[in-house]
Design a protein around this motif. Structure first.
Motif, PDB file in Angstrom:
ATOM      1  N   GLY A 170      56.473 -40.952  35.581  1.00 30.50           N
ATOM      2  CA  GLY A 170      55.727 -39.733  35.894  1.00 30.50           C
ATOM      3  C   GLY A 170      56.279 -38.552  35.136  1.00 30.50           C
ATOM      4  O   GLY A 170      57.447 -38.538  34.737  1.00 30.50           O
ATOM      5  N   PHE A 171      55.419 -37.572  34.936  1.00 30.85           N
ATOM      6  CA  PHE A 171      55.855 -36.327  34.309  1.00 30.85           C
ATOM      7  C   PHE A 171      55.116 -35.184  34.991  1.00 30.85           C
ATOM      8  O   PHE A 171      53.904 -35.228  35.155  1.00 30.85           O
ATOM      9  CB  PHE A 171      55.555 -36.333  32.803  1.00 30.85           C
ATOM     10  N   SER A 172      55.847 -34.139  35.391  1.00 29.76           N
ATOM     11  CA  SER A 172      55.210 -32.988  36.047  1.00 29.76           C
ATOM     12  C   SER A 172      55.436 -31.734  35.234  1.00 29.76           C
ATOM     13  O   SER A 172      56.540 -31.517  34.728  1.00 29.76           O
ATOM     14  CB  SER A 172      55.820 -32.743  37.432  1.00 29.76           C
ATOM     15  N   GLY A 173      54.423 -30.909  35.143  1.00 30.60           N
ATOM     16  CA  GLY A 173      54.599 -29.619  34.477  1.00 30.60           C
ATOM     17  C   GLY A 173      53.290 -29.066  33.953  1.00 30.60           C
ATOM     18  O   GLY A 173      52.301 -29.782  33.803  1.00 30.60           O
ATOM     19  N   ASP A 174      53.305 -27.768  33.684  1.00 30.85           N
ATOM     20  CA  ASP A 174      52.083 -27.078  33.272  1.00 30.85           C
ATOM     21  C   ASP A 174      52.192 -26.396  31.915  1.00 30.85           C
ATOM     22  O   ASP A 174      51.263 -25.716  31.492  1.00 30.85           O
ATOM     23  CB  ASP A 174      51.714 -26.027  34.325  1.00 30.85           C
ATOM     24  N   LEU A 175      53.343 -26.533  31.275  1.00 29.89           N
ATOM     25  CA  LEU A 175      53.499 -25.905  29.964  1.00 29.89           C
ATOM     26  C   LEU A 175      53.294 -26.968  28.885  1.00 29.89           C
ATOM     27  O   LEU A 175      54.036 -27.941  28.806  1.00 29.89           O
ATOM     28  CB  LEU A 175      54.883 -25.262  29.838  1.00 29.89           C
ATOM     29  N   LEU A 176      52.267 -26.762  28.084  1.00 30.58           N
ATOM     30  CA  LEU A 176      51.855 -27.803  27.143  1.00 30.58           C
ATOM     31  C   LEU A 176      52.967 -28.148  26.155  1.00 30.58           C
ATOM     32  O   LEU A 176      53.173 -29.311  25.820  1.00 30.58           O
ATOM     33  CB  LEU A 176      50.590 -27.369  26.390  1.00 30.58           C
ATOM     34  N   SER A 177      53.699 -27.141  25.703  1.00 28.31           N
ATOM     35  CA  SER A 177      54.755 -27.400  24.727  1.00 28.31           C
ATOM     36  C   SER A 177      55.850 -28.282  25.335  1.00 28.31           C
ATOM     37  O   SER A 177      56.439 -29.119  24.661  1.00 28.31           O
ATOM     38  CB  SER A 177      55.364 -26.079  24.252  1.00 28.31           C
TER      39      SER A 177
END
Lengths: 123, 114, 160
Positions: free
Chosen positions: B28-35
């Protein structure tokens, strides 16, 4: 779990000096986007974020967030840390990913904050 | 563990890319910053985000992710879904928040952790 | 000791500079604190803080020459005005649509530009107005009707 236990669980460190280790972390919200943080209706929530822009602590202050966990080894600036210090908002810093941070905290009984829609504010 | 297993276990809605649910999920991977996703997500990861921007699909494709799990209930715009179909990126949707989804997905993928 | 407001409305004016990411949000945090100091209930100060923050970041990210946040506190109301002199919003309905954003990618990478700013403002205001003209600028007017809280934050029981 209290602040100290969360920090240990995440193999992190508490960056603020007045450590307030007794603070109870029972609800959390994980997000990088500030506008979404601003839609947070639940108070006394812990914010999990990889966003280290100077605005994060200011938003946490406005929203009455009780603690901030910075993930991915993203260290907030010294001025952000001392600002949080003056507000009494403790900061945990961990190298773990946001996914793992959420996973570990969830497995240890931390629950999502209630975030009812803001569209109909009470009153 | 395939996307299909996760869809079933977490009770997710499949809003795009239903033809690719047999893909394996590596984590899984969580986050909202595309970079940040481009820099740190691993191939095959299922990405949990509240972002609804069309660039999410492009980023998922470039990073070789197995799919995108959108937290918070709102479906993305039709153009985003069309792009996801075109790029073979399954888009899953849940009303739950990102913290809870990460917590539950982590429990499925890494069951022995406490 | 925090006294409720007496002797007419109090006005707080904050100037915000365009492009000043480093300081963006400080004015709003200060506004929230000032309101609490003026005896505004915590819930209302929080709502005002959210409105001010979204307005402030709009000034930082979008405005040509910055702008001002003016907060007027009276016995029953908190009025917040966010005003700039340009560039103005081309399509206000579109700008009010959740998820719509014209934020540049640098702002998105800082976690702005999710297209929720004006929605968050609306959601926290009891009354909201936006005026914008290309070339002359944008004015957002918000009103919060103050609750009468007791010290514990509970609203008093309504008398019948």
């Amino acid at each position: 779990m209290n602040l100290h236990e969360v920090s240990r669980l995440l193999e992190g460190s508490i960056l603020t000096e007045s450590r307030r280790e007794d603070i109870e972390i029972d609800r959390a919200y994980a997000v990088d986007l500030l506008s979404d943080v601003l839609a947070l209706t639940d108070e006394r929530t812990t914010l999990i974020t990889g966003n280290i822009s100077p605005q994060v602590v200011r938003v946490a202050d406005i929203l009455n967030v009780i603690a901030i966990i910075f993930v991915r080894g993203k260290r907030p600036s010294d001025s952000a840390i001392s600002y949080a210090e003056t507000l009494g908002i403790p900061i945990i810093w961990t190298k773990k990913t946001m996914f793992e941070t959420c996973g570990l905290m969830y497995a240890n009984g931390v629950r999502p904050c209630k975030n009812r829609p803001m569209a109909a504010p009470e009153g | 563990m395939t996307l299909r297993d996760i869809v079933r276990q977490l009770g997710l809605e499949v809003v795009a890319g239903a033809g690719w649910l047999d893909r394996d999920v590596s984590g899984g991977f969580s986050g909202d910053l595309l970079s940040n996703v481009l820099a740190s997500a691993r191939p095959g990861n299922l990405w949990i985000t509240i972002q609804r921007h069309v660039n999410v699909v492009g980023v998922a494709q470039v990073a070789g992710l197995s799919g995108v799990l959108l937290a918070g209930g709102e479906p993305p715009a039709a153009a985003v879904l069309a792009k996801a179909e075109e790029m073979a990126i399954p888009i899953l949707l849940s009303r739950d928040g990102a913290f809870e989804l990460a917590g539950r997905l982590h429990r499925i993928l890494v069951p022995d952790v406490r | 000791m925090q006294e409720p407001t007496h002797g007419g409305p109090r006005r707080l004016v904050h100037h915000v500079r365009a492009g000043d990411i480093e300081h963006g949000g400080l004015a709003s945090a200060q506004i929230k604190r000032q309101l609490s100091g003026l005896g505004v209930a915590p819930q209302d100060a929080r709502r005002a803080g959210i409105i001010a923050f979204e307005g402030e970041m709009n000034l930082v990210v979008y405005s040509t020459n910055g702008g001002t946040i003016t907060v007027t506190v009276s016995e029953k109301l908190v009025d917040i005005e966010v005003a700039d002199e340009g560039p103005g919003i081309e399509d206000i309905d579109l700008a009010l649509t959740p998820g719509f954003s014209t934020a540049p990618s640098w702002a998105r990478e800082l976690g702005f530009g999710a297209g929720m700013g004006l929605c968050n403002i609306q959601a926290n205001a009891d009354w909201f107005e936006i005026h914008s003209h290309i070339g002359s600028g944008t004015r957002i007017l918000c009103r919060i009707e103050r609750r009468r809280h007791d010290a514990s934050g509970h609203r008093p029981t309504t008398r019948t």
